[in-house]
Enzyme design. Structure first.
Site, PDB file in Angstrom:
ATOM      1  N   HIS A  25      42.642  40.225  44.866  1.00  0.00           N
ATOM      2  CA  HIS A  25      43.253  38.903  44.823  1.00  0.00           C
ATOM      3  C   HIS A  25      43.228  38.286  43.419  1.00  0.00           C
ATOM      4  O   HIS A  25      43.777  37.209  43.197  1.00  0.00           O
ATOM      5  CB  HIS A  25      42.537  37.986  45.820  1.00  0.00           C
ATOM      6  CG  HIS A  25      43.328  36.810  46.240  1.00  0.00           C
ATOM      7  ND1 HIS A  25      42.906  35.515  46.056  1.00  0.00           N
ATOM      8  CD2 HIS A  25      44.547  36.728  46.829  1.00  0.00           C
ATOM      9  CE1 HIS A  25      43.816  34.681  46.515  1.00  0.00           C
ATOM     10  NE2 HIS A  25      44.822  35.389  46.992  1.00  0.00           N
TER      11      HIS A  25
ATOM     12  N   LYS B 189      44.141  37.315  39.710  1.00  0.00           N
ATOM     13  CA  LYS B 189      45.428  37.099  39.030  1.00  0.00           C
ATOM     14  C   LYS B 189      45.127  36.859  37.557  1.00  0.00           C
ATOM     15  O   LYS B 189      44.647  35.790  37.176  1.00  0.00           O
ATOM     16  CB  LYS B 189      46.162  35.920  39.670  1.00  0.00           C
ATOM     17  CG  LYS B 189      46.514  36.185  41.137  1.00  0.00           C
ATOM     18  CD  LYS B 189      46.852  34.918  41.890  1.00  0.00           C
ATOM     19  CE  LYS B 189      47.263  35.224  43.324  1.00  0.00           C
ATOM     20  NZ  LYS B 189      46.178  35.847  44.108  1.00  0.00           N
TER      21      LYS B 189
ATOM     22  N   HIS C 271      49.300  26.166  45.702  1.00  0.00           N
ATOM     23  CA  HIS C 271      48.748  27.508  45.797  1.00  0.00           C
ATOM     24  C   HIS C 271      47.589  27.636  44.803  1.00  0.00           C
ATOM     25  O   HIS C 271      46.874  28.625  44.794  1.00  0.00           O
ATOM     26  CB  HIS C 271      49.825  28.562  45.511  1.00  0.00           C
ATOM     27  CG  HIS C 271      49.411  29.958  45.852  1.00  0.00           C
ATOM     28  ND1 HIS C 271      49.008  30.871  44.900  1.00  0.00           N
ATOM     29  CD2 HIS C 271      49.312  30.607  47.030  1.00  0.00           C
ATOM     30  CE1 HIS C 271      48.694  32.022  45.468  1.00  0.00           C
ATOM     31  NE2 HIS C 271      48.857  31.887  46.770  1.00  0.00           N
TER      32      HIS C 271
ATOM     33  N   LYS D 139      43.882  26.834  43.319  1.00  0.00           N
ATOM     34  CA  LYS D 139      42.579  26.687  43.963  1.00  0.00           C
ATOM     35  C   LYS D 139      41.616  26.093  42.931  1.00  0.00           C
ATOM     36  O   LYS D 139      41.442  26.658  41.844  1.00  0.00           O
ATOM     37  CB  LYS D 139      42.027  28.021  44.461  1.00  0.00           C
ATOM     38  CG  LYS D 139      42.951  28.776  45.437  1.00  0.00           C
ATOM     39  CD  LYS D 139      43.790  29.781  44.690  1.00  0.00           C
ATOM     40  CE  LYS D 139      44.505  30.767  45.580  1.00  0.00           C
ATOM     41  NZ  LYS D 139      45.621  30.261  46.331  1.00  0.00           N
TER      42      LYS D 139
END
Length: 623
Positions: A280, A282, A508, A510
């Protein structure tokens, strides 16, 4: 509040979720679903009353699609994201929405107020069988005939979904926003221009203004490679790119097929040896003639994530090469960013990353002022327990922050786009270990118990967003998980971002932070890929002698001491950008946070919302 007043009556219409915060299929198990996690969309409570006036559908111009991709993009992402794509390709208008009034429902025994369809008995869901949600109207023959051979397959959001950006949208300039912190929001189509001033699009990040790009490494979860290639400027478009991903089996085959037209793209598959783990992280590693740069961000490499969602990123300074003959310890920052980045890359145990590791050693990263907070899959004991996940964050907060008088009144605010399973009550994980990490300030052994506010979009936030219900495709909180943790919903607060102009651009991004009671000062701030899940942050095992982490995640932590401050002042109105010298931190949502009212529901992706139209005049009916 009663459970009914908090949650309304929800209808189950999808398969059970796993333990991952993104609700992705397990990477390392024998499941046949190997697509990666994504987002989902949802509906108003079934008890809601339709509005007296219908929202006007948005008028759009069809934007020319980039170079053709050889893989249908409906395969990209989690089940929730795929459902969003299907609904956008074939939307159901509010006025033609099938009625569910005649469907037989059985009440949930726990008294939650949710209604289960017959097909969901015993958690066995047959989306094609009796009791399934109404099916959308099939596309007309004309729609099928409209496809021609040289057209790109439909975008994840539908051929007519994307509107054209204004002419100045992609004008690239060196951003002046918050150069102190190097924290940026993304550009959002459809916002007033002032709210994009100083924000960045992926085209800006890859533009020549930041350096003469030689090659790059892209770490991510979801990829549309044809779209990604188009974001590089023409002069850099054929430079080598290494893709670091976690796909297996069919998903990996689809990704490799996407790359067939692009011989300059190579792959590195991340090892995922624990069930329900995902890659996950990025991150971009950008190699220039002039040096090296790191970008840590929250966006997938697909157009939907750079279109009408709120995303964030940290952009490093340009790190120059060290002089020949420099020592092995040269080029380290006060935050040990270089050491920690090398350790994170080494954890992949991937030969494809060895060259990157060696190159980074040859560069001067001393200007980095943030701490790296990563997760890598594994079970860790002893001192290794503090290397990854939330225990890594706890260690950093213990070592690099100081206790504040009255800090028991300083709330923790967490904001995320996906929620995993956390147990039957808050003591199982959230308060039992995660909240202890989030409330750590300095080395004091006395732990305060401040409020914790969790920001997560409500159904109404999604319905009235720029994207409408399909925005919920990136918010994969499932009914199966929600039913098991009703206690969590008392923590929820609305997504509101009027100061940044982004209340209607669903998040989106966090973020996690500790803020003063008057919401003017920050004790610390974290931007990360990690959602609210044990898979992302890790969970203690074996009487707290071991921590187990399932996924790869990455973020950066800002602490005031690294910036010669005692606290960060909050910059409440970061747009339009007026100065690069402001010391205020640009929190991407409004403070103080707004608690859910008795009528608000958290967005749940796999139940229908057909009681009111979204901003495009459509309803949401998962199949």
């Amino acid at each position: 509040m009663s459970q009914d007043s908090l949650h309304g009556k929800w209808t189950v219409s999808s398969s059970d979720d796993d333990d991952d915060g993104e609700n992705l299929p397990p990477s390392g198990t024998t499941t046949s679903n190997s697509s990666q996690p994504a987002a989902s969309i949802h509906d108003l409570p079934r008890s809601a009353t339709p509005p007296s006036t219908k929202l006007e559908p948005v008028t759009v111009e069809v934007k020319p699609e980039p170079v053709a991709s050889s893989v249908p993009l409906l395969f990209i992402g989690s089940e929730a994201r795929q459902m969003a794509a299907a609904n956008q390709l074939n939307p159901v208008k509010y006025e033609t929405s099938p009625s569910l009034a005649g469907k037989h429902k059985q009440e949930v025994a726990d008294g939650s107020g949710w209604a289960l369809s017959d097909s969901d008995d015993d958690d066995k869901v047959d989306v094609k069988g009796k009791g399934a949600a109404p099916k959308r109207k099939p596309p007309s023959p004309k729609a099928k005939k409209a496809k021609v051979e040289n057209e790109r397959p439909p975008s994840p959001h539908g051929r007519l979904y994307y509107i054209d950006e204004p002419e100045d949208f992609f004008e690239t300039s060196v951003p002046c926003l918050n150069d102190i912190y190097r924290f940026y929001l993304n550009k959002v189509t459809g916002l007033d221009r002032k709210y994009n001033c100083g924000a960045l699009h992926i085209r800006d990040i890859l533009s020549p203004l930041f350096g003469t790009l030689k090659e790059s490494v892209q770490f991510n979860y979801c990829f549309d490679l044809a779209w990604m290639v188009e974001q590089y400027p023409p002069e850099f478009r054929n430079r080598p790119v290494l893709i670091v991903h976690g796909d297996k089996r069919e998903a990996k085959a689809r990704l490799v097929k996407q790359a067939q037209p692009f011989p300059h793209i190579k792959f590195c598959q991340a090892k995922l040896d624990i069930a329900f783990g995902t890659h996950h992280t990025k991150m971009m590693l950008l190699w220039y003639e002039e040096g090296f740069r790191v970008i840590i961000l929250t966006s997938n490499l697909i157009r939907a994530d750079w279109y009408q969602k709120t995303q964030g990123l940290w952009m490093s300074p340009l790190f120059p090469r060290l002089p020949e003959g420099s020592s092995a310890s040269a080029g380290e920052s006060p935050t040990f960013f270089k050491r920690d980045l090398l350790e994170y890359l080494a954890a992949y145990r991937a030969p494809e990353l060895e060259e990157c590791i060696q190159r980074i050693k040859e560069h001067d990263l001393s200007e980095a002022r943030v701490y790296l907070v990563g997760s890598t899959p594994g079970r860790y004991v002893g001192s290794d327990m503090e290397r990854w996940g939330h225990l890594r964050l706890r260690k950093l907060l213990c070592d690099h922050t100081e206790a504040i008088p009255g800090d028991e009144t300083w709330p923790v605010i967490g904001q995320f786009s996906s929620i995993g399973s956390m147990g039957l009550d808050k003591t199982k994980w959230l308060a039992g270990e995660f909240q202890r990490t989030m409330t750590t300030l300095g080395k004091s052994s006395v732990r305060s118990d401040p409020p914790m506010h969790l920001l997560y979009p409500s159904v109404e936030d999604v319905r009235t967003s720029l994207e409408g219900y399909p925005a919920g495709g990136s918010l994969p909180y499932s009914i199966q998980t929600a039913q098991k943790q009703l206690w969590l919903h008392s923590y929820f607060h609305r997504w509101k971002a009027d100061a940044t102009g982004r209340s209607h651009a669903m998040p989106h991004i966090k973020t996690f932070m500790r803020v003063s009671p008057d919401f003017t000062q920050l004790a610390w701030f974290l931007i990360t890929s990690a959602n609210l899940s044990k898979a992302a942050w890790g969970a203690l095992e074996k009487n707290n002698t071991q921590v187990m982490v399932r996924s790869y995640e990455l973020g950066v932590l800002y602490v005031p001491s690294a910036f010669s401050m005692k606290t960060f002042p909050v910059q409440k109105n970061p747009f339009p950008v007026s100065s690069s010298t402001s010391s205020g931190f640009p929190v991407p949502f409004d403070l103080p946070p707004t608690p859910y009212s008795t009528k608000d529901q958290p967005w749940i992706w796999n139940i229908p919302y057909n009681q009111a139209p979204d901003t495009h005049g459509n309803v949401w009916i998962p199949s």
